[in-house]
Design an enzyme around this catalytic site. Structure first.
Site, PDB file in Angstrom:
ATOM      1  N   GLY A  64      58.277  38.813  47.600  1.00 48.18           N
ATOM      2  CA  GLY A  64      57.882  38.000  48.739  1.00 48.18           C
ATOM      3  C   GLY A  64      58.365  38.628  50.030  1.00 48.18           C
ATOM      4  O   GLY A  64      59.218  39.524  50.014  1.00 48.18           O
ATOM      5  N   CYS A  66      61.744  42.423  42.967  1.00 47.33           N
ATOM      6  CA  CYS A  66      61.919  42.636  44.393  1.00 47.33           C
ATOM      7  C   CYS A  66      62.663  41.451  45.023  1.00 47.33           C
ATOM      8  O   CYS A  66      63.838  41.252  44.754  1.00 47.33           O
ATOM      9  CB  CYS A  66      60.564  42.905  45.046  1.00 47.33           C
ATOM     10  SG  CYS A  66      60.670  43.659  46.680  1.00 47.33           S
ATOM     11  N   TYR A  67      62.000  40.635  45.842  1.00 47.50           N
ATOM     12  CA  TYR A  67      62.669  39.459  46.402  1.00 47.50           C
ATOM     13  C   TYR A  67      63.219  38.565  45.295  1.00 47.50           C
ATOM     14  O   TYR A  67      64.306  37.976  45.421  1.00 47.50           O
ATOM     15  CB  TYR A  67      61.698  38.670  47.276  1.00 47.50           C
ATOM     16  CG  TYR A  67      62.274  37.390  47.847  1.00 47.50           C
ATOM     17  CD1 TYR A  67      63.114  37.417  48.960  1.00 47.50           C
ATOM     18  CD2 TYR A  67      61.990  36.146  47.267  1.00 47.50           C
ATOM     19  CE1 TYR A  67      63.653  36.239  49.481  1.00 47.50           C
ATOM     20  CE2 TYR A  67      62.516  34.978  47.780  1.00 47.50           C
ATOM     21  CZ  TYR A  67      63.353  35.027  48.886  1.00 47.50           C
ATOM     22  OH  TYR A  67      63.873  33.864  49.387  1.00 47.50           O
ATOM     23  N   HIS A  92      58.120  47.249  41.820  1.00 48.87           N
ATOM     24  CA  HIS A  92      57.025  46.358  41.408  1.00 48.87           C
ATOM     25  C   HIS A  92      56.365  46.883  40.131  1.00 48.87           C
ATOM     26  O   HIS A  92      55.520  47.777  40.181  1.00 48.87           O
ATOM     27  CB  HIS A  92      55.981  46.237  42.521  1.00 48.87           C
ATOM     28  CG  HIS A  92      56.437  45.419  43.682  1.00 48.87           C
ATOM     29  ND1 HIS A  92      56.252  44.053  43.755  1.00 48.87           N
ATOM     30  CD2 HIS A  92      57.106  45.756  44.811  1.00 48.87           C
ATOM     31  CE1 HIS A  92      56.770  43.590  44.870  1.00 48.87           C
ATOM     32  NE2 HIS A  92      57.300  44.600  45.534  1.00 48.87           N
ATOM     33  N   GLU A 106      54.196  45.424  38.362  1.00 51.23           N
ATOM     34  CA  GLU A 106      52.856  44.875  38.165  1.00 51.23           C
ATOM     35  C   GLU A 106      51.748  45.746  38.743  1.00 51.23           C
ATOM     36  O   GLU A 106      50.572  45.564  38.397  1.00 51.23           O
ATOM     37  CB  GLU A 106      52.764  43.459  38.760  1.00 51.23           C
ATOM     38  CG  GLU A 106      52.858  43.392  40.277  1.00 51.23           C
ATOM     39  CD  GLU A 106      54.277  43.276  40.804  1.00 51.23           C
ATOM     40  OE1 GLU A 106      54.440  42.745  41.918  1.00 51.23           O
ATOM     41  OE2 GLU A 106      55.218  43.727  40.118  1.00 51.23           O
ATOM     42  N   SER A 115      23.814  30.481  36.309  1.00 56.11           N
ATOM     43  CA  SER A 115      23.329  31.472  37.269  1.00 56.11           C
ATOM     44  C   SER A 115      22.804  32.717  36.574  1.00 56.11           C
ATOM     45  O   SER A 115      22.039  33.479  37.162  1.00 56.11           O
ATOM     46  CB  SER A 115      24.469  31.872  38.211  1.00 56.11           C
ATOM     47  OG  SER A 115      25.456  32.622  37.515  1.00 56.11           O
ATOM     48  N   GLY A 116      23.223  32.954  35.334  1.00 56.28           N
ATOM     49  CA  GLY A 116      22.864  34.183  34.639  1.00 56.28           C
ATOM     50  C   GLY A 116      23.950  35.228  34.720  1.00 56.28           C
ATOM     51  O   GLY A 116      23.865  36.272  34.064  1.00 56.28           O
ATOM     52  N   GLY A 117      25.002  34.977  35.510  1.00 64.64           N
ATOM     53  CA  GLY A 117      26.144  35.881  35.558  1.00 64.64           C
ATOM     54  C   GLY A 117      27.030  35.679  34.341  1.00 64.64           C
ATOM     55  O   GLY A 117      26.875  34.728  33.581  1.00 64.64           O
ATOM     56  N   VAL A 118      27.999  36.569  34.178  1.00 65.73           N
ATOM     57  CA  VAL A 118      28.822  36.524  32.972  1.00 65.73           C
ATOM     58  C   VAL A 118      29.636  35.241  32.888  1.00 65.73           C
ATOM     59  O   VAL A 118      29.833  34.687  31.795  1.00 65.73           O
ATOM     60  CB  VAL A 118      29.732  37.775  32.879  1.00 65.73           C
ATOM     61  CG1 VAL A 118      30.729  37.826  34.030  1.00 65.73           C
ATOM     62  CG2 VAL A 118      30.468  37.810  31.548  1.00 65.73           C
ATOM     63  N   ASP A 119      30.107  34.708  34.029  1.00 60.68           N
ATOM     64  CA  ASP A 119      30.975  33.528  33.991  1.00 60.68           C
ATOM     65  C   ASP A 119      30.230  32.311  33.452  1.00 60.68           C
ATOM     66  O   ASP A 119      30.661  31.679  32.478  1.00 60.68           O
ATOM     67  CB  ASP A 119      31.533  33.233  35.384  1.00 60.68           C
ATOM     68  CG  ASP A 119      32.322  34.398  35.961  1.00 60.68           C
ATOM     69  OD1 ASP A 119      32.899  35.164  35.165  1.00 60.68           O
ATOM     70  OD2 ASP A 119      32.339  34.562  37.193  1.00 60.68           O
ATOM     71  N   SER A 120      29.124  31.947  34.085  1.00 55.57           N
ATOM     72  CA  SER A 120      28.393  30.764  33.625  1.00 55.57           C
ATOM     73  C   SER A 120      27.752  31.014  32.261  1.00 55.57           C
ATOM     74  O   SER A 120      27.583  30.077  31.473  1.00 55.57           O
ATOM     75  CB  SER A 120      27.324  30.353  34.651  1.00 55.57           C
ATOM     76  OG  SER A 120      26.354  31.355  34.817  1.00 55.57           O
ATOM     77  N   SER A 121      27.418  32.268  31.947  1.00 57.97           N
ATOM     78  CA  SER A 121      26.822  32.576  30.646  1.00 57.97           C
ATOM     79  C   SER A 121      27.833  32.381  29.520  1.00 57.97           C
ATOM     80  O   SER A 121      27.499  31.876  28.442  1.00 57.97           O
ATOM     81  CB  SER A 121      26.300  34.010  30.632  1.00 57.97           C
ATOM     82  OG  SER A 121      25.278  34.188  31.596  1.00 57.97           O
ATOM     83  N   LYS A 127      38.370  37.922  35.495  1.00 57.64           N
ATOM     84  CA  LYS A 127      37.040  38.429  35.161  1.00 57.64           C
ATOM     85  C   LYS A 127      37.049  39.289  33.897  1.00 57.64           C
ATOM     86  O   LYS A 127      36.157  39.168  33.049  1.00 57.64           O
ATOM     87  CB  LYS A 127      36.481  39.226  36.339  1.00 57.64           C
ATOM     88  CG  LYS A 127      35.107  39.839  36.105  1.00 57.64           C
ATOM     89  CD  LYS A 127      34.013  38.787  36.051  1.00 57.64           C
ATOM     90  CE  LYS A 127      33.680  38.299  37.454  1.00 57.64           C
ATOM     91  NZ  LYS A 127      32.499  37.393  37.461  1.00 57.64           N
TER      92      LYS A 127
END
Length: 526
Positions: free
Chosen positions: A57, A84-85, A179, A181, A233-239, A382
């Protein structure tokens, strides 16, 4: 949604990398959740974490009003890793001393591993490699620890930090000044994995196969004997949501696909073909082109666009739902994912700074009629959604479809949305994706698209002066969509794209390439 996994809780102290910590832990097969440092104790402990990670932070532990260490962290007796912080905060609370460093450390550094063997920094055993004596890491700090807390020993040091890592193996409390990550610390994911499994004893069972069963059961429980309407929508998320919901409740799922006129070339036809004819789902296709364009007349502010599009979507869903039953007795499913929640500063992160509203988060109207919102992917990134899609057997053209914002081309056509502008942008975007596809770039670039600017520039075509619009090409590489770098596309590819757009699309006489990373920019322009 409650997930039955051993969990690591990350407390966010304002680091730009906090979300990356969660992703890296999950990549090691362990579930993690992110909470603001001042979240209510009962909410955080409700996850039954087996350990805590304290993020970095921008504050100093001695600043008035600096974020503090919640009492439940140490009182729980569970392992703690400060980054870190977070390391400085842990040392400060346990009796160490933190001071301003004469020299700040920003950027790449090398740390020498010192001290006794410990589970956090025992590296290389998974791949049968020898243990390293030093690590390449990423530093970003001004303060440093100059006296360790009682019971701690040094585990690493750098030229500027005598205590680049510290640990107390008996209590399972550790700290690293660097860090782990970020990708600039090559062994960082292994360090985070060691903390989760070797120190905290978590099971590495965060897999697509296990998750599918849990999400299907979660949908089944939430919907009960009711019916579910999904905005597809046809995108991967809603599919992926559609595939999960269909597996959970079968024919009680109705997918509503809205052709808004804001989609890419040929996409409405592709969605209908895939889900209605190939996957056998109950699909209702709605032509709402004129309705959506009417809602956007005169609108130039991107946040206003998102709100209006979000509201129109919901009203259309409500209208279609009335044909099925009473909307107040139906559930609405959405493909909301974790980055949508984070960037929209939605209800789970009320103190976060809003980058932009996502149409399915910040754009939802307050008087929504549905009984409940079902968002099975709201805790997933994603890449995790894509792995689910593959495990569910979705076709590659869906799983690896280039990401597309919910508001569609409306936020890639800067300024007022007009049909002429949409058609112009659609053609330019199709040329870019066609050329990228020919070269295999649709899998190597995480996202690529065209943006139409509401300005004009002078050009010359056929010895005549032109005064037409420029188009911007944007292509990025990213693992998590929280940070991104611009893609180093082949110059010949860019030349072909530029030549084709200028020659084939009326009204465009200039093509430029966006070479800005995220941050400071976002991936989308609006």
């Amino acid at each position: 949604m409650t997930l039955q996994h051993d969990a690591i809780v990350i407390l966010d102290f304002g680091s730009q990398y906090s979300q990356l910590i969660a992703r890296r832990v999950r990549e090691r097969g362990v579930y993690s959740e992110l909470y603001a440092w001042d979240s209510p104790a009962e909410k955080v402990l409700g996850s039954q974490p087996k350990g805590f990670i304290l993020s970095g932070g921008p504050a100093s532990v001695y600043e008035p009003g600096a974020p503090g260490l919640p009492g439940y962290v140490l009182d729980s007796g569970r392992p703690v890793l400060g980054i870190c912080y977070g390391m400085q905060l842990l040392a400060h609370h346990l009796g160490g001393r933190v001071s301003g460093s004469v020299r700040r450390e920003y950027g790449p550094a090398e740390v020498e591993l010192v001290g006794p063997l410990n589970p956090l920094l025992t590296l290389g055993s998974e791949a049968g490699l020898p243990a390293p004596d030093a690590l390449q890491v990423w530093m970003s700090h001004g303060d440093r620890i100059d006296r360790l807390p009682p019971g701690f020993v040094p585990l690493a040091r750098s030229l500027n930090s005598p205590y680049a890592a510290m640990g107390n193996t008996e209590t399972g409390r550790y700290g690293v000044q660097f860090h782990p990550e970020v990708v600039h610390t090559p062994r960082g994911a292994e360090i985070l994995g060691n903390f989760a499994t070797a120190v905290c004893g978590c099971r590495a069972d965060w897999t697509a196969g296990n998750l599918i069963e849990e999400l299907v059961e979660s949908i089944r429980t939430q919907v009960g004997r009711g019916q579910l309407v999904l905005g597809l929508s046809g995108g991967v998320d809603s599919s992926v949501v559609a595939a999960l919901a269909h597996r959970a409740i079968g024919d009680r799922l109705t997918c509503v696909f809205v052709d808004t006129g804001l989609m890419r070339l040929g996409e409405p036809q592709q969605v209908v073909e895939t889900f209605d004819r190939r996957m056998g789902m109950h699909l209702v296709a709605v032509n709402a082109v004129e309705e959506m364009l009417d809602a956007l007349v005169g609108v130039v502010d991107p946040e206003d666009k998102r709100r209006r599009i979000g509201e129109r979507f919901i009203r259309i869903f409500e209208r279609e739902a009335r044909k099925i039953g009473n909307p107040r007795e139906l559930h609405l499913a959405q493909g909301t994912i974790y980055p949508d929640i984070i960037e929209s500063a939605a209800r789970d992160r009320p103190d976060a700074h809003r980058i932009k509203s996502h149409h399915n988060v910040g754009g939802l109207p307050k008087d929504i009629e549905f009984a409940a919102i079902v968002e099975p992917l709201r805790l997933l990134f994603k890449d995790e959604v894509r792995r689910l899609g593959e495990a569910l057997g979705l076709p590659d053209e869906i799983v690896w479809r280039q990401p597309f914002p919910g508001p569609g081309l409306a936020v890639r056509l800067l300024g007022e949305v007009t049909w002429q502008g949409l058609e112009r942008l659609r053609e330019a975007d199709a040329i870019l994706l066609d050329e990228l596809g020919r070269q295999g770039g649709l899998r190597t670039t995480a996202q690529a698209f065209a943006v139409l600017l509401p300005v004009r520039s002078v050009g010359v075509m056929g010895d005549a002066r032109t005064y037409e619009q420029p188009v911007v090409i944007r292509a990025v590489e990213t693992d998590d969509f929280m940070t991104a770098d611009w893609a180093r596309l082949d110059w010949d590819l860019l030349a072909r794209v530029s030549q084709r757009i200028v020659n084939e699309v009326d009204g465009i006489n200039r093509v430029v390439y966006d070479i800005t990373s995220k941050p400071p920019a976002t991936i989308e322009w609006e």
